[in-house]
Scaffold this active site. Structure first.
Site, PDB file in Angstrom:
ATOM      1  N   CYS A 177       0.949  -1.143  -0.059  1.00  0.00           N
ATOM      2  CA  CYS A 177       0.038  -0.031  -0.017  1.00  0.00           C
ATOM      3  C   CYS A 177       0.922   1.467  -0.039  1.00  0.00           C
ATOM      4  O   CYS A 177       1.348   1.597  -0.921  1.00  0.00           O
ATOM      5  CB  CYS A 177      -1.091   0.137   1.301  1.00  0.00           C
ATOM      6  N   HIS A 200      -4.112  -5.342  -0.080  1.00  0.00           N
ATOM      7  CA  HIS A 200      -3.647  -5.685   1.210  1.00  0.00           C
ATOM      8  C   HIS A 200      -3.540  -7.419   1.298  1.00  0.00           C
ATOM      9  O   HIS A 200      -4.511  -7.925   1.266  1.00  0.00           O
ATOM     10  CB  HIS A 200      -4.437  -5.255   2.251  1.00  0.00           C
ATOM     11  N   GLU A 203      -2.552  -9.201   3.510  1.00  0.00           N
ATOM     12  CA  GLU A 203      -2.784  -9.766   4.810  1.00  0.00           C
ATOM     13  C   GLU A 203      -4.262  -9.573   5.183  1.00  0.00           C
ATOM     14  O   GLU A 203      -4.676 -10.203   6.338  1.00  0.00           O
ATOM     15  CB  GLU A 203      -1.872  -8.686   5.992  1.00  0.00           C
TER      16      GLU A 203
END
Length: 196
Positions: free
Chosen positions: A89, A177, A179
């Site tokens: 990001c 993202h 994660e």
């Protein structure tokens, strides 16, 4: 010795990246230490002394062109091109900016799940094409201003850059993202990075 350094840009997702990386290392039988440092906790000389094998630059608020938002991260991008480096990001935007790309305001997205189309390069080994990924960002890397040293490796259906890699160095960026629970293939992407 610190094997993996995560630089935290004051973002709650950093903990999720740390946890995901730790789970992957355990599952892979790798006994490697992960250290997390905030972007204003260390100077570049301190990081040189740590000599990490891999570096992850976390998400975060703000703009990578402002040192108050990005801390030591721009120096890290310039200094550690000789080892695997991944920006997520804000970290991704910082890599794009560091090599001469333009990062601008885009349409703000928060928790939006999109299809991402990739080129099958090393980060995307064993990842479906397309795959679903979660986006949280208001800045975008402008495709028309992609630096010559940077290759776009993944985009959305409307051509928003979702991943990049340097043409010469093991430097990678992910706008989405990995994660996030909304990115089921994110674990594979991070595993591919950690195996480098």
């Amino acid at each position: 010795m610190v094997v993996i350094l995560i630089i935290d840009n004051y973002d709650s997702f950093t903990h999720n990246l740390y946890q995901l990386a730790g789970e992957i290392l355990r599952d892979e039988g790798m006994d490697e230490e992960i250290m997390v440092l905030r972007n204003d906790e260390a100077r570049i000389s301190d990081l040189r002394a740590l000599d990490p094998e891999k570096i992850i630059i976390s998400p975060g608020p703000g703009n990578p062109s402002r040192r108050s938002d990005f801390g030591v991260c721009m120096d890290v991008i310039g200094e550690f091109t000789d080892r695997p480096l991944l920006g997520v990001c804000l970290g991704h935007q910082g890599i794009f900016h560091a090599f001469g790309g333009r990062v601008d305001q885009g349409e703000p997205v928060h928790g939006k799940i999109v299809e991402v189309f990739h080129d099958g390069s090393e980060l995307f080994r064993d990842v479906p094409n397309p795959f679903r990924a979660t986006r949280y960002h208001s800045l975008v890397c402008r495709p028309e201003d992609t630096p010559a040293d940077i290759e776009v490796t993944a985009v959305t259906s409307d051509e928003i850059i979702m991943a990049i890699k340097h043409r010469e160095y093991p430097v990678y960026g992910l706008q989405f993202h990995p994660e996030s629970a909304g990115t089921p293939s994110g674990r594979t992407v991070i595993r591919n990075f950690l195996r480098m």
